[in-house]
Design an enzyme around this catalytic site. Structure first.
Site, PDB file in Angstrom:
ATOM      1  N   TYR A   1       0.817  -1.216   0.000  1.00 59.75           N
ATOM      2  CA  TYR A   1       0.000   0.000   0.000  1.00 59.75           C
ATOM      3  C   TYR A   1       0.846   1.259   0.000  1.00 59.75           C
ATOM      4  CZ  TYR A   1      -4.431  -2.189  -0.281  1.00 59.75           C
ATOM      5  OH  TYR A   1      -5.496  -2.876  -0.782  1.00 59.75           O
TER       6      TYR A   1
ATOM      7  N   ASN B   1     -12.803   2.670  -7.656  1.00 62.92           N
ATOM      8  CA  ASN B   1     -11.393   3.040  -7.520  1.00 62.92           C
ATOM      9  C   ASN B   1     -11.115   3.681  -6.168  1.00 62.92           C
ATOM     10  OD1 ASN B   1     -11.103   2.109 -10.061  1.00 62.92           O
ATOM     11  ND2 ASN B   1     -11.039   4.113 -11.049  1.00 62.92           N
ATOM     12  N   VAL B   2      -9.898   3.484  -5.709  1.00 62.42           N
ATOM     13  CA  VAL B   2      -9.502   4.010  -4.400  1.00 62.42           C
ATOM     14  C   VAL B   2      -8.433   5.094  -4.566  1.00 62.42           C
ATOM     15  CG1 VAL B   2     -10.095   1.864  -3.188  1.00 62.42           C
ATOM     16  CG2 VAL B   2      -7.787   2.130  -4.143  1.00 62.42           C
TER      17      VAL B   2
ATOM     18  N   HIS C   1     -15.319   1.644  -2.574  1.00 67.06           N
ATOM     19  CA  HIS C   1     -14.274   0.817  -1.955  1.00 67.06           C
ATOM     20  C   HIS C   1     -13.324   1.636  -1.078  1.00 67.06           C
ATOM     21  CE1 HIS C   1     -14.885  -2.494  -5.222  1.00 67.06           C
ATOM     22  NE2 HIS C   1     -15.775  -2.543  -4.276  1.00 67.06           N
TER      23      HIS C   1
ATOM     24  N   CYS D   1      -1.629   3.873  15.461  1.00 71.93           N
ATOM     25  CA  CYS D   1      -2.720   4.786  15.812  1.00 71.93           C
ATOM     26  C   CYS D   1      -2.241   5.784  16.869  1.00 71.93           C
ATOM     27  CB  CYS D   1      -3.898   3.986  16.343  1.00 71.93           C
ATOM     28  SG  CYS D   1      -5.245   5.011  16.942  1.00 71.93           S
TER      29      CYS D   1
ATOM     30  N   THR E   1     -14.313  -1.247 -16.265  1.00 74.75           N
ATOM     31  CA  THR E   1     -14.345  -2.302 -15.242  1.00 74.75           C
ATOM     32  C   THR E   1     -14.483  -3.659 -15.918  1.00 74.75           C
ATOM     33  OG1 THR E   1     -15.579  -3.219 -13.360  1.00 74.75           O
ATOM     34  CG2 THR E   1     -16.781  -1.692 -14.771  1.00 74.75           C
TER      35      THR E   1
ATOM     36  N   ASN F   1     -15.385   0.401 -22.450  1.00 71.27           N
ATOM     37  CA  ASN F   1     -14.238  -0.388 -21.974  1.00 71.27           C
ATOM     38  C   ASN F   1     -13.278  -0.637 -23.139  1.00 71.27           C
ATOM     39  OD1 ASN F   1     -13.525  -1.664 -19.334  1.00 71.27           O
ATOM     40  ND2 ASN F   1     -13.192  -3.447 -20.613  1.00 71.27           N
TER      41      ASN F   1
HETATM   42  P1  NAD Z   1      -9.939  -4.486 -13.432  1.00 71.40           P
HETATM   43  O1  NAD Z   1      -8.482  -4.244 -13.305  1.00 71.40           O
HETATM   44  O2  NAD Z   1     -10.475  -5.823 -13.095  1.00 71.40           O
HETATM   45  O3  NAD Z   1     -10.405  -4.176 -14.931  1.00 71.40           O
HETATM   46  C1  NAD Z   1     -10.059  -3.007 -15.609  1.00 71.40           C
HETATM   47  C2  NAD Z   1     -10.823  -2.979 -16.925  1.00 71.40           C
HETATM   48  O4  NAD Z   1     -10.522  -1.752 -17.537  1.00 71.40           O
HETATM   49  C3  NAD Z   1     -10.430  -4.092 -17.908  1.00 71.40           C
HETATM   50  O5  NAD Z   1     -11.602  -4.688 -18.437  1.00 71.40           O
HETATM   51  C4  NAD Z   1      -9.657  -3.355 -19.001  1.00 71.40           C
HETATM   52  O6  NAD Z   1      -9.873  -3.881 -20.290  1.00 71.40           O
HETATM   53  C5  NAD Z   1     -10.240  -1.959 -18.904  1.00 71.40           C
HETATM   54  N1  NAD Z   1      -9.328  -0.892 -19.335  1.00 71.40           N
HETATM   55  C6  NAD Z   1      -7.970  -0.833 -19.228  1.00 71.40           C
HETATM   56  N2  NAD Z   1      -7.515   0.322 -19.731  1.00 71.40           N
HETATM   57  C7  NAD Z   1      -8.597   1.023 -20.153  1.00 71.40           C
HETATM   58  C8  NAD Z   1      -8.782   2.295 -20.768  1.00 71.40           C
HETATM   59  N3  NAD Z   1      -7.746   3.098 -21.036  1.00 71.40           N
HETATM   60  N4  NAD Z   1     -10.043   2.689 -21.068  1.00 71.40           N
HETATM   61  C9  NAD Z   1     -11.106   1.882 -20.806  1.00 71.40           C
HETATM   62  N5  NAD Z   1     -10.994   0.664 -20.233  1.00 71.40           N
HETATM   63  C10 NAD Z   1      -9.756   0.247 -19.896  1.00 71.40           C
HETATM   64  O7  NAD Z   1     -10.641  -3.353 -12.585  1.00 71.40           O
HETATM   65  P2  NAD Z   1     -12.012  -3.338 -11.768  1.00 71.40           P
HETATM   66  O8  NAD Z   1     -13.089  -3.972 -12.554  1.00 71.40           O
HETATM   67  O9  NAD Z   1     -12.159  -1.940 -11.302  1.00 71.40           O
HETATM   68  O10 NAD Z   1     -11.757  -4.296 -10.515  1.00 71.40           O
HETATM   69  C11 NAD Z   1     -10.597  -4.217  -9.734  1.00 71.40           C
HETATM   70  C12 NAD Z   1     -10.841  -3.926  -8.245  1.00 71.40           C
HETATM   71  O11 NAD Z   1      -9.606  -3.477  -7.714  1.00 71.40           O
HETATM   72  C13 NAD Z   1     -11.812  -2.826  -7.963  1.00 71.40           C
HETATM   73  O12 NAD Z   1     -12.631  -3.267  -6.949  1.00 71.40           O
HETATM   74  C14 NAD Z   1     -10.983  -1.631  -7.486  1.00 71.40           C
HETATM   75  O13 NAD Z   1     -11.400  -1.176  -6.221  1.00 71.40           O
HETATM   76  C15 NAD Z   1      -9.602  -2.145  -7.284  1.00 71.40           C
HETATM   77  N6  NAD Z   1      -8.563  -1.367  -8.032  1.00 71.40           N
HETATM   78  C16 NAD Z   1      -8.577  -0.006  -7.977  1.00 71.40           C
HETATM   79  C17 NAD Z   1      -7.635   0.722  -8.689  1.00 71.40           C
HETATM   80  C18 NAD Z   1      -7.670   2.233  -8.616  1.00 71.40           C
HETATM   81  O14 NAD Z   1      -8.072   2.792  -7.620  1.00 71.40           O
HETATM   82  N7  NAD Z   1      -7.275   2.928  -9.690  1.00 71.40           N
HETATM   83  C19 NAD Z   1      -6.668   0.075  -9.458  1.00 71.40           C
HETATM   84  C20 NAD Z   1      -6.668  -1.323  -9.474  1.00 71.40           C
HETATM   85  C21 NAD Z   1      -7.657  -2.022  -8.779  1.00 71.40           C
HETATM   86 ZN    ZN Z   2      -6.639   3.301  17.642  1.00 67.27          ZN
END
Ligand code: NAD
Ligand code: ZN
Length: 243
Positions: free
Chosen positions: A67, A102-103, A119, A146, A187, A212
């Site tokens: 992280y 996204n986070v 999330h 903490c 996603t 996507n």
């Molecule tokens: P995922 O990584 O499973 O899927 C990403 C999707 O985005 C894929 O289908 C891919 O083809 C598509 N993609 C890639 N580049 C792209 C672009 N330029 N334009 C459009 N589409 C594009 O992500 P998810 O479905 O969000 O699941 C992953 C989990 O992990 C989520 O729950 C999320 O909280 C977390 N996560 C978050 C981040 C972040 O905060 N940026 C990054 C990684 C994972």
């Molecule tokens: Zn505490």
């Protein structure tokens, strides 16, 4: 695809209630690694194996190292045209909500305000023992403690296998159930419950749109599937929207 883009634009311009769901793909063009792309591995670990409570219980130092690496990497990333287009969409559509998995905080940084970070956020930390919770963008120690009780802090994100933040799912379901247009962006639709949101929207009569890079398991069920980069397609969708 151009004809489909024009039809979706007409839907967005019609005063309808719009709910957008985003995933990691919307931040890919900002340099944030997705979990499932080729760049997904960290030190040979799959992120899904680290972003979970049992991994943290077993090896908190390793999970914090992951992280802290993500915080440092993402802290240098900027919102891209896809984030900016969604912030713009909010300004044109009175009845609008953005729900992100996204986070990374990039939607808020781009100016989105009608936003649910379902999330949590990388920039939030909370105590594993007491109710201490804070926003913190500063560099953290390897094992942050903490300030109130001395126990270990954890990232303020929802891990795989954990329930969503109380109330968040309820609000998301209510909003999606009354949406007239539902757009999912970047996603892979592999993480529940978000992967089923389109079905909920569809069951309540919404027009469904997928944006996507490539087809997903949900593509065949969508009314419109726009495949390409979110940073190319979303700006096209907001160009020329009235108001
Ligand atoms: P995922 O990584 O499973 O899927 C990403 C999707 O985005 C894929 O289908 C891919 O083809 C598509 N993609 C890639 N580049 C792209 C672009 N330029 N334009 C459009 N589409 C594009 O992500 P998810 O479905 O969000 O699941 C992953 C989990 O992990 C989520 O729950 C999320 O909280 C977390 N996560 C978050 C981040 C972040 O905060 N940026 C990054 C990684 C994972
Ligand atoms: Zn505490």
């Amino acid at each position: 695809m151009q004809a489909d883009i024009e039809m979706v634009k007409a839907l967005l311009d019609g005063g309808r209630k719009v709910v957008v769901l985003t995933g990691a793909g919307v931040s890919a063009e900002s340099g944030v690694p997705t979990f499932r792309g080729n760049d997904g591995l960290w030190k040979s670990h799959r992120p899904e194996d680290l972003a979970r409570p049992d991994a943290f219980a077993m090896n908190p130092e390793l999970v914090w190292e992951f992280y802290n690496w993500r915080r440092e990497l993402i802290g240098k990333c900027e919102p891209n045209p896809a984030h900016q287009a969604l912030a713009e969409m909010e300004r044109h559509i009175p009845n609008f909500l953005l729900i992100t998995q996204n986070v990374d905080g990039l939607h808020a940084q781009a100016g989105s305000r009608k936003l649910i970070e379902m999330h949590g956020s990388l920039w939030q930390v909370r105590c594993t023992s007491c109710s201490h919770s804070r926003e913190d963008r500063a560099e953290l120690p390897a094992m942050p403690e903490c300030p109130d009780c001395g126990h270990l802090l954890r990232p303020g994100v929802v891990w795989f296998g954990e329930p969503l933040i109380p109330g968040v799912l309820k609000v998301a379901i209510a909003q999606i159930s009354s949406a007239e247009v539902f757009i999912s962006v970047g996603t892979s639709n592999m993480v529940q419950p978000a992967a089923s949101f389109y079905q909920l929207a569809k069951d309540h009569g919404a027009v469904t749109v997928e944006v996507n890079l490539e087809p997903t398991s949900n593509t065949g069920f969508m009314d419109f599937a726009l495949h390409g980069k979110a940073g190319d397609i979303l700006p096209e969708l907001v160009t020329g929207l009235s108001k």
